[in-house]
Design a protein around this motif. Structure first.
Motif, PDB file in Angstrom:
ATOM      1  N   SER A  53      45.181  40.843  58.668  1.00 31.23           N
ATOM      2  CA  SER A  53      45.058  40.530  60.093  1.00 31.23           C
ATOM      3  C   SER A  53      45.246  39.045  60.363  1.00 31.23           C
ATOM      4  O   SER A  53      44.819  38.206  59.575  1.00 31.23           O
ATOM      5  N   GLN A  55      45.026  36.260  63.666  1.00 31.69           N
ATOM      6  CA  GLN A  55      44.796  35.922  65.069  1.00 31.69           C
ATOM      7  C   GLN A  55      46.006  35.234  65.684  1.00 31.69           C
ATOM      8  O   GLN A  55      46.319  35.463  66.850  1.00 31.69           O
ATOM      9  N   SER A  89      40.782  47.224  74.929  1.00 31.13           N
ATOM     10  CA  SER A  89      40.407  46.004  75.636  1.00 31.13           C
ATOM     11  C   SER A  89      41.209  45.940  76.920  1.00 31.13           C
ATOM     12  O   SER A  89      42.443  46.084  76.902  1.00 31.13           O
ATOM     13  N   VAL A 107      32.740  44.438  71.111  1.00 33.45           N
ATOM     14  CA  VAL A 107      33.627  43.282  71.222  1.00 33.45           C
ATOM     15  C   VAL A 107      34.513  43.312  69.980  1.00 33.45           C
ATOM     16  O   VAL A 107      34.000  43.336  68.858  1.00 33.45           O
ATOM     17  N   PRO A 108      35.828  43.346  70.153  1.00 32.79           N
ATOM     18  CA  PRO A 108      36.710  43.394  68.983  1.00 32.79           C
ATOM     19  C   PRO A 108      36.529  42.173  68.088  1.00 32.79           C
ATOM     20  O   PRO A 108      36.318  41.058  68.563  1.00 32.79           O
ATOM     21  N   SER A 109      36.612  42.423  66.795  1.00 32.32           N
ATOM     22  CA  SER A 109      36.589  41.348  65.805  1.00 32.32           C
ATOM     23  C   SER A 109      37.792  41.543  64.888  1.00 32.32           C
ATOM     24  O   SER A 109      38.501  42.548  64.983  1.00 32.32           O
ATOM     25  N   LEU A 110      38.004  40.610  64.016  1.00 31.28           N
ATOM     26  CA  LEU A 110      39.216  40.615  63.198  1.00 31.28           C
ATOM     27  C   LEU A 110      39.381  41.913  62.404  1.00 31.28           C
ATOM     28  O   LEU A 110      40.477  42.449  62.315  1.00 31.28           O
ATOM     29  N   HIS A 111      38.289  42.436  61.838  1.00 30.79           N
ATOM     30  CA  HIS A 111      38.399  43.639  61.011  1.00 30.79           C
ATOM     31  C   HIS A 111      37.721  44.853  61.645  1.00 30.79           C
ATOM     32  O   HIS A 111      37.493  45.854  60.963  1.00 30.79           O
ATOM     33  N   ALA A 115      43.209  41.765  65.497  1.00 32.16           N
ATOM     34  CA  ALA A 115      43.593  40.449  65.991  1.00 32.16           C
ATOM     35  C   ALA A 115      44.234  40.491  67.373  1.00 32.16           C
ATOM     36  O   ALA A 115      44.021  39.594  68.184  1.00 32.16           O
ATOM     37  N   MET A 118      41.532  40.955  69.886  1.00 32.26           N
ATOM     38  CA  MET A 118      40.840  39.669  70.050  1.00 32.26           C
ATOM     39  C   MET A 118      41.652  38.731  70.945  1.00 32.26           C
ATOM     40  O   MET A 118      41.093  38.049  71.801  1.00 32.26           O
ATOM     41  N   TRP A 121      41.183  39.597  74.503  1.00 29.05           N
ATOM     42  CA  TRP A 121      39.906  39.091  75.019  1.00 29.05           C
ATOM     43  C   TRP A 121      40.038  37.622  75.422  1.00 29.05           C
ATOM     44  O   TRP A 121      39.432  37.201  76.412  1.00 29.05           O
ATOM     45  N   GLU A 122      40.801  36.869  74.680  1.00 23.56           N
ATOM     46  CA  GLU A 122      41.032  35.466  75.047  1.00 23.56           C
ATOM     47  C   GLU A 122      41.876  35.364  76.319  1.00 23.56           C
ATOM     48  O   GLU A 122      41.675  34.477  77.140  1.00 23.56           O
TER      49      GLU A 122
END
Length: 190
Positions: A53, A55, A89, A107-111, A115, A118, A121-122
């Motif tokens: 993954s 970002q 998302s 909340v999505p995270s890397l694993h 990515a 995530m 979300w940004e």
């Protein structure tokens, strides 16, 4: 494959070209519909899904498609991985038009989400996750299997712009059901 060896601008451009081509064929997409994106940044890197993954790649993909989706009057929904049950998302602004959506607490995270989720979300002003949507069009980068979020009947689209990095890009659009029997006629073909 080292991150530096990847051209983020090219990845963004490839994603953009695929979306432009796809939206040109989405004849039953209306303003306010969802556009679902599934993306494996690992596959874009040339690695096995879930094993690499990135970002930076997720951000490049969102940068390549988000404005095009928005310019078509669609809401972007980014599918997470199976570790969050493929929750999507979205920006909270979509809830006004789609009150039936089930918001979930994750909340999505890397694993666990990925990515690209995530990066969404940004990008979103007010991000949240929903359990399920019925989009009219979608792009799948890296075989993430977005079909569960496309309205029935799904029609696969064979893109000429079908690569994002090392990943295959495939697409689905919605088309109305053909109902009737041997006596039915249709004014248009799908």
């Amino acid at each position: 494959m080292a991150e530096l060896a990847l051209d983020m601008e090219r990845i963004s451009q490839q994603a953009h070209e695929a979306v432009v081509e796809l939206l040109a064929q989405a004849s039953f997409t209306r303003e306010g519909d969802f556009f679902v994106l599934g993306s494996s940044t690992s596959e874009v890197r040339g690695e096995m899904i879930g094993q690499g993954s990135s970002q930076e790649i997720g951000r490049a993909i969102i940068a390549g498609i988000a404005s095009e989706v928005k310019d078509h009057g669609l809401f972007l929904a980014v599918q997470g991985c199976e570790h969050i049950n493929r929750a999507l998302s979205i920006d909270a602004s979509a809830l006004d038009a789609h009150r039936e959506l089930e918001v979930v607490s994750v909340v999505p995270s890397l694993h666990a989400g990925g990515a690209t989720s995530m990066a969404a979300w940004e990008y979103f002003e007010s991000p949240l996750c929903v359990e399920h949507i019925q989009a009219s069009v979608g792009l799948d980068i890296g075989d993430t299997e977005i079909g569960m979020h496309i309205r029935f009947v799904q029609k696969p689209i064979r893109l000429t712009n079908n690569q994002v990095g090392q990943a295959r890009a495939t697409a689905l659009i919605y088309r109305p059901k053909l109902v009737g029997g041997s006596r039915a006629t249709y004014e248009r073909t799908f």
